[in-house]
Design a protein around this motif. Structure first.
Motif, short mmCIF file in Angstrom:
data_model
loop_
_atom_site.label_atom_id
_atom_site.label_comp_id
_atom_site.label_asym_id
_atom_site.label_seq_id
_atom_site.Cartn_x
_atom_site.Cartn_y
_atom_site.Cartn_z
N UNK A 606 0.84 -1.21 0.00
CA UNK A 606 0.00 0.00 0.00
C UNK A 606 0.87 1.25 0.00
N UNK A 607 1.85 1.28 0.89
CA UNK A 607 2.76 2.43 0.97
C UNK A 607 3.55 2.61 -0.33
N UNK A 608 3.99 1.51 -0.91
CA UNK A 608 4.80 1.59 -2.12
C UNK A 608 4.01 2.21 -3.26
N UNK A 609 2.74 1.81 -3.40
CA UNK A 609 1.89 2.36 -4.46
C UNK A 609 1.64 3.85 -4.25
N UNK A 610 1.47 4.25 -2.99
CA UNK A 610 1.15 5.65 -2.69
C UNK A 610 2.39 6.53 -2.74
N UNK A 613 4.16 6.54 -6.38
CA UNK A 613 3.10 6.59 -7.40
C UNK A 613 3.62 6.87 -8.81
N UNK A 614 4.88 7.29 -8.92
CA UNK A 614 5.47 7.48 -10.25
C UNK A 614 6.20 6.23 -10.72
N UNK A 661 -2.28 10.46 -2.56
CA UNK A 661 -1.24 10.22 -3.55
C UNK A 661 -1.59 9.10 -4.53
N UNK A 662 -2.74 8.44 -4.34
CA UNK A 662 -3.08 7.28 -5.17
C UNK A 662 -3.26 7.68 -6.63
N UNK A 663 -2.50 7.03 -7.51
CA UNK A 663 -2.64 7.21 -8.95
C UNK A 663 -2.90 5.87 -9.64
#
Length: 729
Positions: A606-610, A613-614, A661-663
């Motif tokens: 979860x943290x890695x995706x947020x 996010x790039x 920050x979710x993309x």
């Protein structure tokens, strides 16, 4: 957290993995149905016990046709079955038994006939005691009880029932109720509360002394511990609630105290040590060889100070014989071993790596037995006759395990295993032999008998060549081990590429990790069902990678403890940077990188995706922690101290605070009856995402716990994740 990655007691042990060499005719594709119906299970040796004579061992066997259970005795030298010690077919009262344990003199054996899971390690069950000489069978209790334990002389059995402690005399049949005020969600005697069971890894909080006339036990007063409740939906018109005491970080713990029951005087008294502790834990108690001397370990709430006490129950005096301190935390182990003279073996990270130490009974250091920039990963025991210690370590590389012997003075070290991979030993009672369990990424479990002095192979016992043969017809990929330079560290990594890998093509990258403190996923061993799933994904054109970042184990205390007070910072930085580095490789499509994990791994994905996010296009989080404020005291505060002391550490690295920050694409999965990582974590994450107007997918499995299993649940879960990856990566 004991957030152990999917260690599930009720699932079939589906270990397995891959054969590296591709053979002509390998064209079968692994299916999800095969993974979860046990198609690739390995054969093992169940409930192995070395008999006191040192020449024989016992194993629990099941006859699938008759449904009978047997305890069979085998000879170490010949490996041939000598006799059947106990068979359920010969006992009319018992249809079958699921487990067994001997009295110290092996004259009696406790048979477990059924059990009902309570939490991760605890069960309620019906138990019988079988007298081997007379063949007499005694039911311990008509009630569902916990942790029945025979006295060393085999004449009595102590057990827990409805939060109280009981002792049954096997000669007279008389039952004594030792304590009387035990009450659910209030007072517990001799059985640990939820958080001790989960985080200190034990359930039985009582112990018999050598002369079978005293029992030491811990009392838990959880009156002030806040309650957590979970709806249980079942199939009735109205749901029920499961309510239990669960201390979240910063909240009240059980008040613990140490007590002694004298079987001669029938009196219970509290045992106190000569130090005033406040807000402390008692994570271990163990009698020495002296029937009047009890060892007890006390640790402060931060778990960075650990005291080993010796309490004389006759003179009522106490003494600290060992006091450890650490800037971060001290791991509690089961390695404390008393020698005949009551000097003791202890393991510690005091020099930066986990090693074995020998102390006098007064606590004076006699010898640091092992030394080096490697870790002792298991302590097997001490052979008094040969003055030799046996242990397992990472001396041959942190992803491998080998078995060694060494003299008590630290000399004459000898490697007893030869094959590179994961070796673990079960020694005969007199240390003449050991049964080695070996596996690697290319070899399923092999069981072999060895001479303990030389390590020489005596005989092959069992292997899994049938499984290896079966796998020859499948399209499988090699699990490639290596390291990757990330943020100034060489991190262990394995890579699984499609079997028809073409370096001139671009492939999507899917990363798997767990990442919790002291954990390890990159290991040279025959792994679990997840590896078959990763193989399935590789079949379908994905490169799968696993990296153990900073904070993981077996590379020294400094590497492991760098995440102190900031869980989710450095570990996440390592996964994001590793993804960036891998994305620069010609054969990886940097626009198609995903990550997944379970429990701590779900917190990480979860943290890695947020935060990344790039870099990451998608993530799957199963049963994740979304804020450490929601998790238990013992685990969380060991690494984070309390939220009151370290609010920024808790909040800055919790994914629930970064939903804006979710993309990418995010799949969130949880079981509604998860007593460990509460579904509250997912519900509040969902609410935060909704209020941030972020689109995502989620799935709740009704009445499923932290393992999310039962019936078709695992098949459904992995089908859902597989489809999500196909659609979003």
């Amino acid at each position: 957290m004991s957030l152990y990655f999917m260690k599930l007691r009720s699932i079939v042990a589906i270990f397995g993995f891959l054969i590296t060499a591709l053979v002509t005719g390998q064209d079968k594709q692994i299916t999800l149905q095969e993974i979860w119906n046990g198609q690739f299970r390995t054969e093992g040796m169940q409930a192995l016990h070395s008999m006191a004579n040192g020449n024989q061992y016992s194993v629990l066997n099941f006859d699938r046709q008759s449904g009978a259970s047997t305890i069979d005795i085998y000879d170490y030298k010949t490996l041939k079955k000598v006799k059947t010690l106990v068979s359920s077919e010969d006992i009319p009262e018992i249809q079958r038994f699921l487990n067994y344990s001997f009295s110290k003199d092996e004259s009696k054996v406790i048979l477990t006939t059924d059990n009902i899971p309570v939490f991760r390690r605890s069960t309620l069950g019906h138990y019988y005691i079988y007298d081997i000489a007379s063949k007499k069978l005694t039911k311990v209790s008509e009630d569902l009880i916990q942790e029945p334990t025979l006295s060393p002389d085999g004449t009595k059995v102590a057990y827990g029932f409805e939060n109280n402690l009981y002792v049954k005399d096997l000669n007279s049949g008389n039952v004594e109720q030792v304590t009387t005020d035990g009450e659910k969600n209030k007072i517990i005697y001799g059985i640990t509360d939820w958080v001790y069971e989960e985080e200190f890894s034990f359930v039985r909080a009582f112990d018999w002394n050598a002369e079978s006339n005293q029992i030491a036990f811990i009392r838990f007063d959880e009156t002030d511990v806040p309650e957590f409740s979970m709806d249980v939906y079942g199939s009735d018109l109205y749901q029920t609630q499961h309510v239990f005491k669960y201390p979240k970080a910063g909240e009240a713990n059980s008040k613990v105290s140490l007590h002694l029951y004298d079987l001669n005087s029938k009196k219970v008294e509290e045992l106190k040590v000569d130090k005033a502790y406040h807000d402390f834990y008692i994570p271990r108690l163990k009698w020495t060889n002296d029937a009047d001397v009890l060892s007890v370990q006390y640790t402060n709430r931060h778990q960075n100070e650990l005291d080993l006490w010796m309490i004389n129950t006759k003179t009522k005096t106490s003494k600290v014989v060992l006091a450890e301190k650490d800037e971060a935390y001290i791991d509690v182990t089961f390695n404390l071993t008393f020698l005949e003279d009551n000097s003791f073996i202890w393991t510690s990270e005091r020099d930066g790596y986990n090693h074995i130490y020998h102390y006098s009974k007064e606590g004076k250091l006699i010898q640091q037995v092992t030394k080096g920039n490697w870790e002792v990963t298991n302590y097997y025991g001490f052979n008094e006759k040969a003055n030799t210690i046996y242990y397992q370590s990472t001396e041959n590389g942190s992803i491998n395990r080998d078995v060694y012997s060494i003299k008590l003075n630290g000399k004459n070290k000898k490697r007893l295993t030869e094959k590179e991979g994961t070796n673990s030993a079960s020694f005969s009672a007199d240390f003449t032999y050991f049964i080695n369990t070996y596996s690697s990424a290319t070899t399923p479990q092999e069981y072999t008998l060895h001479n303990s002095k030389s390590g020489k192979l005596v005989k092959q016992i069992k292997d899994n060549k049938a499984l290896s043969k079966q796998l020859e017809s499948y399209v499988l990929s090699e699990k490639e081990f290596g390291t990757i330079a990330v943020n100034g560290n060489d991190l262990n990594m394995w890579t699984m590429k499609p079997a028809n890998f073409d370096p001139n093509k671009e492939y999507p990258l899917f990363m798997f990790q767990y990442s919790g403190p002291g954990s390890q996923q990159v290991a040279n061993r025959w792994n679990s069902a997840n590896d078959y799933w990763h193989q399935l994904l590789a079949q379908q054109g994905y490169i799968v990678v696993c990296i153990d970042g900073r904070g993981t184990g077996f590379k020294g205390a400094e590497f492991k403890k760098v995440t102190q007070k900031e869980l989710g910072k450095y570990e996440v930085e390592d996964q994001i940077e590793a993804a960036r580095i891998l994305g620069q490789r010609d054969y990886i499509d940097a626009s198609r990188i995903g990550i997944w994990g379970w429990s701590y791994g779900g917190f990480m994905s979860s943290n890695a995706l947020l935060k990344g996010n790039d870099v990451f296009k998608m993530a799957i989080a199963v049963a994740p922690v979304t804020s450490w404020r929601f998790y238990d005291t013992i685990y969380t505060e060991r690494y984070m101290t309390t939220p009151q002391e370290n609010p920024s550490g808790y909040d800055e690295n919790s994914p629930i605070n970064h939903v804006d920050k979710l993309k990418g694409n995010y799949l969130l999965i949880h079981g509604s009856s998860d007593d460990n990582v509460h579904v509250q974590n997912t519900m509040l994450m969902v609410e935060a995402l909704v209020q941030a107007n972020k689109q995502f997918e989620w799935m709740i499995y009704p009445d499923k716990n932290h393992g999310i299993y039962g019936g078709n649940t695992r098949l459904h879960l992995y089908t859902k994740m597989t489809n999500y990856i196909k659609e979003n990566l």
